[in-house]
Design a protein around this motif. Structure first.
Motif, PDB file in Angstrom:
ATOM      1  N   LEU A   1      33.214  53.070  30.333  1.00  0.00           N
ATOM      2  CA  LEU A   1      32.942  52.715  31.729  1.00  0.00           C
ATOM      3  C   LEU A   1      32.454  51.279  31.832  1.00  0.00           C
ATOM      4  N   SER A   2      31.580  50.879  30.924  1.00  0.00           N
ATOM      5  CA  SER A   2      31.017  49.527  30.957  1.00  0.00           C
ATOM      6  C   SER A   2      32.089  48.472  30.764  1.00  0.00           C
ATOM      7  N   GLN A   3      32.953  48.679  29.790  1.00  0.00           N
ATOM      8  CA  GLN A   3      33.947  47.647  29.516  1.00  0.00           C
ATOM      9  C   GLN A   3      34.990  47.552  30.624  1.00  0.00           C
ATOM     10  N   LEU A   4      35.312  48.668  31.263  1.00  0.00           N
ATOM     11  CA  LEU A   4      36.249  48.613  32.382  1.00  0.00           C
ATOM     12  C   LEU A   4      35.646  47.834  33.551  1.00  0.00           C
ATOM     13  N   ALA A   5      34.382  48.113  33.858  1.00  0.00           N
ATOM     14  CA  ALA A   5      33.717  47.421  34.968  1.00  0.00           C
ATOM     15  C   ALA A   5      33.606  45.926  34.686  1.00  0.00           C
ATOM     16  N   VAL A   6      33.265  45.577  33.459  1.00  0.00           N
ATOM     17  CA  VAL A   6      33.122  44.173  33.090  1.00  0.00           C
ATOM     18  C   VAL A   6      34.464  43.451  33.168  1.00  0.00           C
ATOM     19  N   CYS A   7      35.539  44.121  32.751  1.00  0.00           N
ATOM     20  CA  CYS A   7      36.872  43.517  32.823  1.00  0.00           C
ATOM     21  C   CYS A   7      37.271  43.223  34.268  1.00  0.00           C
ATOM     22  N   VAL A   8      37.023  44.184  35.145  1.00  0.00           N
ATOM     23  CA  VAL A   8      37.367  43.992  36.556  1.00  0.00           C
ATOM     24  C   VAL A   8      36.551  42.857  37.160  1.00  0.00           C
ATOM     25  N   LEU A   9      35.257  42.839  36.884  1.00  0.00           N
ATOM     26  CA  LEU A   9      34.401  41.786  37.434  1.00  0.00           C
ATOM     27  C   LEU A   9      34.776  40.416  36.873  1.00  0.00           C
ATOM     28  N   GLY A  10      35.127  40.368  35.588  1.00  0.00           N
ATOM     29  CA  GLY A  10      35.518  39.102  34.979  1.00  0.00           C
ATOM     30  C   GLY A  10      36.730  38.505  35.652  1.00  0.00           C
ATOM     31  N   VAL A  11      37.698  39.342  35.969  1.00  0.00           N
ATOM     32  CA  VAL A  11      38.897  38.867  36.672  1.00  0.00           C
ATOM     33  C   VAL A  11      38.544  38.396  38.074  1.00  0.00           C
ATOM     34  N   MET A  12      37.756  39.201  38.790  1.00  0.00           N
ATOM     35  CA  MET A  12      37.468  38.896  40.190  1.00  0.00           C
ATOM     36  C   MET A  12      36.643  37.628  40.364  1.00  0.00           C
ATOM     37  N   VAL A  13      35.792  37.303  39.382  1.00  0.00           N
ATOM     38  CA  VAL A  13      34.953  36.103  39.479  1.00  0.00           C
ATOM     39  C   VAL A  13      35.793  34.850  39.674  1.00  0.00           C
ATOM     40  N   ILE A  14      36.957  34.796  39.024  1.00  0.00           N
ATOM     41  CA  ILE A  14      37.792  33.606  39.116  1.00  0.00           C
ATOM     42  C   ILE A  14      39.010  33.808  40.029  1.00  0.00           C
ATOM     43  N   ALA A  15      39.661  34.976  39.926  1.00  0.00           N
ATOM     44  CA  ALA A  15      40.891  35.194  40.683  1.00  0.00           C
ATOM     45  C   ALA A  15      40.632  35.300  42.182  1.00  0.00           C
ATOM     46  N   SER A  16      39.473  35.830  42.576  1.00  0.00           N
ATOM     47  CA  SER A  16      39.163  35.947  44.001  1.00  0.00           C
ATOM     48  C   SER A  16      39.026  34.580  44.661  1.00  0.00           C
ATOM     49  N   GLU A  17      38.610  33.571  43.902  1.00  0.00           N
ATOM     50  CA  GLU A  17      38.505  32.224  44.462  1.00  0.00           C
ATOM     51  C   GLU A  17      39.887  31.640  44.756  1.00  0.00           C
ATOM     52  N   TYR A  18      40.865  32.000  43.941  1.00  0.00           N
ATOM     53  CA  TYR A  18      42.230  31.548  44.215  1.00  0.00           C
ATOM     54  C   TYR A  18      42.793  32.253  45.444  1.00  0.00           C
ATOM     55  N   SER A  19      42.484  33.548  45.601  1.00  0.00           N
ATOM     56  CA  SER A  19      43.020  34.289  46.744  1.00  0.00           C
ATOM     57  C   SER A  19      42.403  33.841  48.061  1.00  0.00           C
ATOM     58  N   THR A  20      41.144  33.395  48.027  1.00  0.00           N
ATOM     59  CA  THR A  20      40.485  32.928  49.252  1.00  0.00           C
ATOM     60  C   THR A  20      40.640  31.433  49.474  1.00  0.00           C
ATOM     61  N   GLY A  21      41.064  30.703  48.446  1.00  0.00           N
ATOM     62  CA  GLY A  21      41.197  29.260  48.569  1.00  0.00           C
ATOM     63  C   GLY A  21      39.909  28.509  48.278  1.00  0.00           C
ATOM     64  N   MET A  22      38.833  29.228  47.914  1.00  0.00           N
ATOM     65  CA  MET A  22      37.554  28.569  47.639  1.00  0.00           C
ATOM     66  C   MET A  22      37.633  27.658  46.428  1.00  0.00           C
ATOM     67  N   ILE A  23      38.559  27.954  45.528  1.00  0.00           N
ATOM     68  CA  ILE A  23      38.671  27.159  44.310  1.00  0.00           C
ATOM     69  C   ILE A  23      39.004  25.700  44.624  1.00  0.00           C
ATOM     70  N   ARG A  24      39.684  25.442  45.729  1.00  0.00           N
ATOM     71  CA  ARG A  24      40.064  24.065  46.080  1.00  0.00           C
ATOM     72  C   ARG A  24      38.822  23.206  46.329  1.00  0.00           C
ATOM     73  N   ALA A  25      37.829  23.788  47.000  1.00  0.00           N
ATOM     74  CA  ALA A  25      36.605  23.036  47.255  1.00  0.00           C
ATOM     75  C   ALA A  25      35.886  22.705  45.954  1.00  0.00           C
ATOM     76  N   SER A  26      35.862  23.658  45.030  1.00  0.00           N
ATOM     77  CA  SER A  26      35.197  23.426  43.739  1.00  0.00           C
ATOM     78  C   SER A  26      35.896  22.333  42.955  1.00  0.00           C
ATOM     79  N   LEU A  27      37.221  22.376  42.923  1.00  0.00           N
ATOM     80  CA  LEU A  27      37.979  21.385  42.155  1.00  0.00           C
ATOM     81  C   LEU A  27      37.982  20.020  42.831  1.00  0.00           C
ATOM     82  N   LEU A  28      37.824  19.996  44.142  1.00  0.00           N
ATOM     83  CA  LEU A  28      37.730  18.725  44.854  1.00  0.00           C
ATOM     84  C   LEU A  28      36.433  18.008  44.483  1.00  0.00           C
TER      85      LEU A  28
END
Length: 278
Positions: free
Chosen positions: A90-117
């Motif tokens: 259970l722990s490793q599944l939750a950590v895997c999902v959170l690890g993906v969402m920490v970075i991939a969610s910024e691409y889906s919302t466009g927030m990553i552009r502000a960080s890279l700017l």
């Protein structure tokens, strides 16, 4: 009287406004803790892992007489691995999902552009994000591991007594947090490479739950070694108190293999981050 002002070069201006790595880490920490779903997910992860550990240990003791003698011997040989393994899935599944969402969610919302700017070199953003998330998972993983051990050891006392002072126990319990932290960074790297939340989660979970067990079905020594050197199987060796029959890698070798997998994926993610548009 006219005051002459020396022109500020572009490089000097960039140096003045370039955020330090500490500020980048603070920014990433603010992002993570401001998302309530992440905070609640980690809190629930700890609580549910402890509950699962207690339930599995109680079931194991209650069904001890019906358990295969070989399995009983394995539990006596490595009670720590038995306790930690109860909630590790259970722990490793939750950590895997959170690890993906920490970075991939910024691409889906466009927030990553502000960080890279704000950070044109880009790689420090990935490094800061990885450092903050890795440290957070390390802390949560250690709390979960030590909590699970303190819950499970008394329940297993009658059949397979174990204490933190026994050989290999402290290393296994503390190593569980390290395993989860590296696994979280592994998932984060996959998310940074694929950039799509659903596809990244599918890839990571498929790797953990499908590819690794299937590799064990490969015939002969090839299958044995392929299975042993896959990241999750190799890293999982760190959570065992004692070596088990058929183990190819030791605990430190296993966590080293997982670290190499993670470092390689992070390196690929860093190269792609510099080359691709946000």
């Amino acid at each position: 009287m006219t005051t002459l002002t020396a022109p500020v070069s572009a490089s000097a201006a960039g140096t003045q406004h370039r955020p330090s790595f500490g500020r980048l880490m603070l920014s990433e920490w603010t992002k993570i803790r401001s998302v309530r779903s992440t905070v609640w997910s980690l809190a629930i992860l700890v609580v549910v892992s402890l509950i699962f550990t207690a339930l599995f240990m109680q079931m194991g003791v209650a069904n001890w007489d019906k358990t295969d003698p070989a399995q009983q011997a394995e539990m006596r040989l490595d009670p720590t691995g038995t306790i930690l393994g109860s909630g590790i899935l259970l722990s490793q599944l939750a950590v895997c999902v959170l690890g993906v969402m920490v970075i991939a969610s910024e691409y889906s919302t466009g927030m990553i552009r502000a960080s890279l700017l704000a950070v044109p070199k880009r790689v420090p953003v990935l490094a800061a994000k990885g450092a903050v998330f890795g440290l957070l998972v390390l802390v949560v993983g250690e709390v979960t591991a030590f909590g699970s051990f303190l819950v499970g050891a008394p329940l297993l006392e009658e059949k397979a007594p174990v204490a933190l002072g026994d050989p290999g126990v402290l290393r296994a319990v503390a190593g569980t947090g390290l395993y989860l932290a590296l696994l979280g960074l592994f998932a984060l790297a996959v998310g940074a490479i694929i950039r799509h939340t659903a596809a990244s989660i599918t890839g990571v979970i498929g790797f953990v739950l499908v590819l690794t067990p299937m590799a064990a079905l490969l015939p002969g020594k090839v299958g044995t070694y392929v299975h042993a050197y896959l990241p999750t199987q190799a890293g999982f060796m760190m959570t065992q108190q004692q070596a088990r029959v058929g183990d190819v890698l030791g605990p430190w070798q296993g966590i080293g293999v997982l670290a190499l997998w993670t470092a390689a994926l992070l390196a690929v993610a860093a190269v792609l981050l510099r080359r691709r548009d946000a």
